[in-house]
Design an enzyme around this catalytic site. Structure first.
Site, PDB file in Angstrom:
ATOM      1  CG  ASP A  44      -2.195   0.680   0.933  1.00  0.00           C
ATOM      2  OD1 ASP A  44      -2.193   1.803   0.596  1.00  0.00           O
ATOM      3  OD2 ASP A  44      -3.164   0.030   0.864  1.00  0.00           O
ATOM      4  CG  HIS A 101      -5.318   1.434   3.583  1.00  0.00           C
ATOM      5  ND1 HIS A 101      -6.400   1.124   4.379  1.00  0.00           N
ATOM      6  CD2 HIS A 101      -5.370   0.330   2.572  1.00  0.00           C
ATOM      7  CE1 HIS A 101      -7.026   0.132   3.846  1.00  0.00           C
ATOM      8  NE2 HIS A 101      -6.560  -0.332   3.077  1.00  0.00           N
ATOM      9  CB  SER A 122      -8.835  -2.393   2.361  1.00  0.00           C
ATOM     10  OG  SER A 122      -9.425  -1.913   1.097  1.00  0.00           O
TER      11      SER A 122
END
Lengths: 496, 86
Positions: A58, A99, A242
Site C-alpha cells: 500500500d 492505509h 481493506s
C-alpha cells in the site's frame, strides 16, 4: 468448539486492546460475543507470528510509529514505483495515505507496550511494499527474503501467500470483475461486521474464500477496526474490506509460524477446512452445502477465519497432492442471449479422465467467458456444477453501461465446488437483469477445472471428528472404496 | 516527470548522540516533532508543523540551518509522491 468467554485470560495493557473486538469479541459495540478470529487460542498455543514477515502493499508504513518500529522489517521493504527503500506514507495528492500504517498495526502492532492495540500476529514483522503491477521487479529483489509472485516461485517454491480484499463496491459491483480478487492465486477476503451481518458495501462474489471483520453498518464509532494510525496515533475507525484483509494476513502469519512449509495451496485448503460459519448471516445469500458437504456462503466464502483451528491443523499438515489443470470443455459458437429469460448452455465433461491431467477433486473452477451486450452491467451469469452447487459468477452492476468492450476471455472463478468431483454436466445460465430490455451474444464458454487427482486429505491427521476435515476425509474414503469395489466387480465380470 | 512536492518532513542524521540531542536540535530550529528511525543509526525524522504539508519549492532556510549545525551529518527534506490509489 464452544469456549466460555470467561475462560480467556489474555491480559494486555494496550489501551485499545479491549476495543479490538475482532480479536476477542465480548460483545463490544453491540457485537456478538464469541464472534471473532479466535486468536486467543492460537496465542495460548504459543503462536504469535515469530519469524514471519508480512509485506503490506500500500502507501508505505509509518515505521516511526512506536507500536510498529520494533516490528518493522526494513530489509524486506522497498517501493519500486518511486525507488524509495523505506516507503513512508508521505504527501500524496489526495492525502489518503494512512492505509498502509493501519494495516501494519492489524498484523503486527507490538503487544503489552501500552500503545494503541495489538496485532493479530504481534511478534511478526511488517515490510512496506508498493503497487502490485511492478511485482516482477519485487521478485528479483532479495529473493531469500521476498514472497514472490508468480506464487509457485516464491518462498523457495512453496509459493507466495497473497491476501486480497474482496472490494467495497456494494450491490453495485461484483468482485469477480476484479482481476486480483478473482485470481486463484490470491485468497480473497470479505468482511463481516461485529454482529455477524454483512457490511453495507459488501460485494457478491464467488471467488471469495473466507471472511474476517471490519466496520460497515453501524454508527457506533467503536464498531470499526482499532489499530495504529499515522504519525504515532491510534484509530478505532479503520474500515472496508481493506481493513479485513490484514487481519487474515495476520492469521496466516500465525499458521506459517506453526508450519513454515505450508504452500500457497495448503493455506487455501486450511482456510476452507478451518473457517467457521459461526454467527455470520445474510438475509439474501443463505448458507448452503456444496456437493461434498462443505458449507459456504456467496458473500462470506467458507466462513470466518479461525486462528486457533488453523494453527492446530497447520502444525501436522501434510502438503496436499499436486494440482492438475483440465479443460473440461468449450463452446465456441456464438449464442444469442435473449432479452427476456435465459440462455442455458450445458457442458458434459469427463474431467480428462484417462489422461495425464485428469482432475478428480476440485479446488478452483474457472469459466472463461467472452460475451458482448448492449449493457454489460445488466448481465447476470450463474454456473451449476454436476453435484448441484450453484455459483453466481456475475451479478448485476447497475453502473456499468459498457456496450462495446464486453468481457473478452474473462476467467470468472468460483471456489464453491471445492472438493467436488467435476465429472458430469455443468450448466451455464446467462441473462439480463435490468430496467430496459437488452441484447447480447455469448461467443465462448470454456470450463477450466483445477484440482488434484488423489484425495487431498487422506494423509491428514483428524483430531476433531466434528470438523470439516473429518467429514471430507470420510467422504473421500467412501468414494475411494466405491470406486475400488466397482473396479474389482468389473474385473471379475470381464474374467467370467 | 511531474514537479516534486516537498513535504514538512526532514530526514536528519547526526554524527553521533542520542534522542535527547536530536530533540534539542529540533527545538532549536523550530521543529515540532522528532522520531527515531528504527533501522538507521542516529537517523531521525523531524516534523515542522509551520511548513505546508506539500509545496512546490524546497524550504531552503530550514535545510541550510540544519546542515550548518556541526552535530548534523545530513539533512534531507522529504519529497512526496503522486501515488494513485486503486
Amino acid at each position: 468448539g464452544y469456549r466460555d468467554i470467561n475462560e480467556i485470560d489474555i491480559n494486555m495493557n494496550d489501551p485499545l486492546f479491549t476495543k479490538q473486538w475482532y480479536l476477542i469479541n465480548t460483545g463490544q459495540a453491540d457485537g456478538t460475543p464469541g464472534l471473532d478470529l479466535n486468536v486467543a487460542e492460537a496465542w495460548e498455543l504459543g503462536y504469535t507470528g515469530k519469524g514471519v514477515t508480512i509485506g503490506i502493499m500500500d502507501d508505505g508504513i509509518d515505521y516511526l510509529h512506536p507500536d510498529l518500529a520494533s516490528n518493522y522489517n526494513a530489509q524486506a521493504s522497498y517501493d519500486f514505483s518511486s525507488n524509495d527503500p523505506y516507503p513512508y506514507p508521505r504527501y500524496t495528492d489526495d492525502w489518503f495515505n494512512s492505509h498502509g500504517t493501519r494495516c501494519a498495526g492489524e498484523v503486527s502492532a507490538a503487544a503489552n507496550n501500552n500503545i494503541c492495540g495489538v496485532g493479530v500476529a504481534y511478534n511478526s514483522k511488517v515490510a512496506g511494499r508498493t503497487y502490485i503491477k511492478i511485482l516482477c521487479l519485487i521478485c528479483l529483489y532479495r529473493l531469500n527474503l521476498t514472497r514472490c509472485i508468480p506464487p509457485f516461485q516464491g518462498r523457495g517454491g512453496k509459493g507466495s501467500i497473497y491476501v486480497w480484499a474482496s472490494g467495497d463496491g456494494g450491490s453495485y459491483d461484483d468482485c469477480n470483475c476484479d482481476g486480483y480478487a478473482s485470481s486463484m492465486w490470491t485468497i480473497s477476503i470479505n468482511s463481516a461486521i461485529n454482529d455477524g451481518r454483512t457490511a453495507l458495501y459488501d460485494e457478491s462474489c464467488s471467488s471469495t474464500l473466507a471472511s474476517t471483520f471490519s466496520n460497515g453498518r453501524k454508527r457506533n464509532p467503536e464498531a470499526g477496526v482499532a489499530t495504529t494510525d499515522l504519525y504515532g496515533n491510534c484509530t478505532l475507525r479503520h474500515s472496508g474490506t481493506s481493513a479485513a484483509a490484514p487481519e487474515a494476513a495476520g492469521v496466516f502469519a500465525l499458521a506459517l509460524e506453526a508450519n513454515a512449509d505450508l504452500t500457497w495451496r495448503d493455506m487455501q485448503h486450511l482456510t476452507v477446512l478451518t473457517s467457521k460459519r459461526n454467527q455470520l448471516h445474510d438475509e439474501v445469500h443463505q448458507w448452503r452445502r456444496n456437493g461434498v458437504g462443505l458449507e459456504f456462503n456467496h458473500l462470506f466464502g467458507y466462513g470466518v477465519l479461525d486462528a486457533g483451528a488453523m494453527v492446530t491443523m497447520a502444525k501436522d499438515w501434510k502438503t496436499v497432492p499436486e494440482r492438475f489443470h483440465c479443460v473440461g470443455g468449450s463452446i465456441q459458437e456464438a449464442q444469442k442471449i435473449p432479452s427476456t429469460g435465459k440462455l442455458v448452455l450445458t457442458l458434459t465433461t469427463d474431467a480428462c479422465e484417462g489422461k495425464e491431467n485428469f482432475v478428480r477433486y476440485l479446488e478452483h473452477v474457472q469459466a472463461v467467458i467472452t460475451v458482448n451486450s448492449t449493457r454489460r452491467g445488466d448481465l447476470n451469469i450463474n454456473m451449476t456444477s454436476p453435484m448441484g452447487t450453484k455459483s453466481i459468477l456475475l451479478s448485476r452492476r447497475p453502473r456499468d453501461d459498457d456496450s462495446k468492450v464486453g468481457f473478452d476471455k474473462w476467467p470468472f472463478m468460483t471456489t464453491h465446488s471445492w472438493g467436488e468431483d467435476p465429472r458430469g454436466t455443468w450448466v451455464l445460465e446467462v441473462g439480463f437483469v435490468g430496467i430496459l430490455p437488452q441484447k447480447g451474444v455469448l461467443k465462448e464458454w470454456t470450463l477450466m477445472l483445477h484440482g488434484t487427482q488423489s484425495a487431498p486429505y487422506i494423509d491428514q491427521i483428524v483430531k476433531d471428528y466434528q470438523s470439516k476435515l473429518a467429514m471430507s476425509k470420510k467422504e473421500e474414503l467412501e468414494e475411494e472404496l466405491d470406486e475400488a469395489v466397482e473396479r474389482s466387480l468389473k474385473s471379475i465380470l470381464s474374467k467370467n | 516527470s511531474d514537479p516534486a512536492v516537498y513535504t514538512n518532513h526532514f530526514l536528519v542524521e547526526f554524527h553521533h548522540g542520542g534522542e535527547a540531542e536530536a530533540a534539542q536540535v529540533a527545538a532549536a530550529y523550530g521543529f515540532h516533532g522528532v522520531r527515531k528511525l528504527p533501522f538507521v543509526e542516529d537517523g531521525y525524522h523531524f516534523f515542522h508543523n509551520g511548513l505546508a504539508k506539500g509545496r512546490r519549492r524546497r524550504s531552503l532556510q530550514h535545510q541550510l540551518r540544519l546542515e550548518k549545525d556541526p552535530r548534523v551529518k545530513k539533512a534531507v527534506q522529504q519529497i512526496g509522491f503522486g501515488r494513485k490509489k486503486r
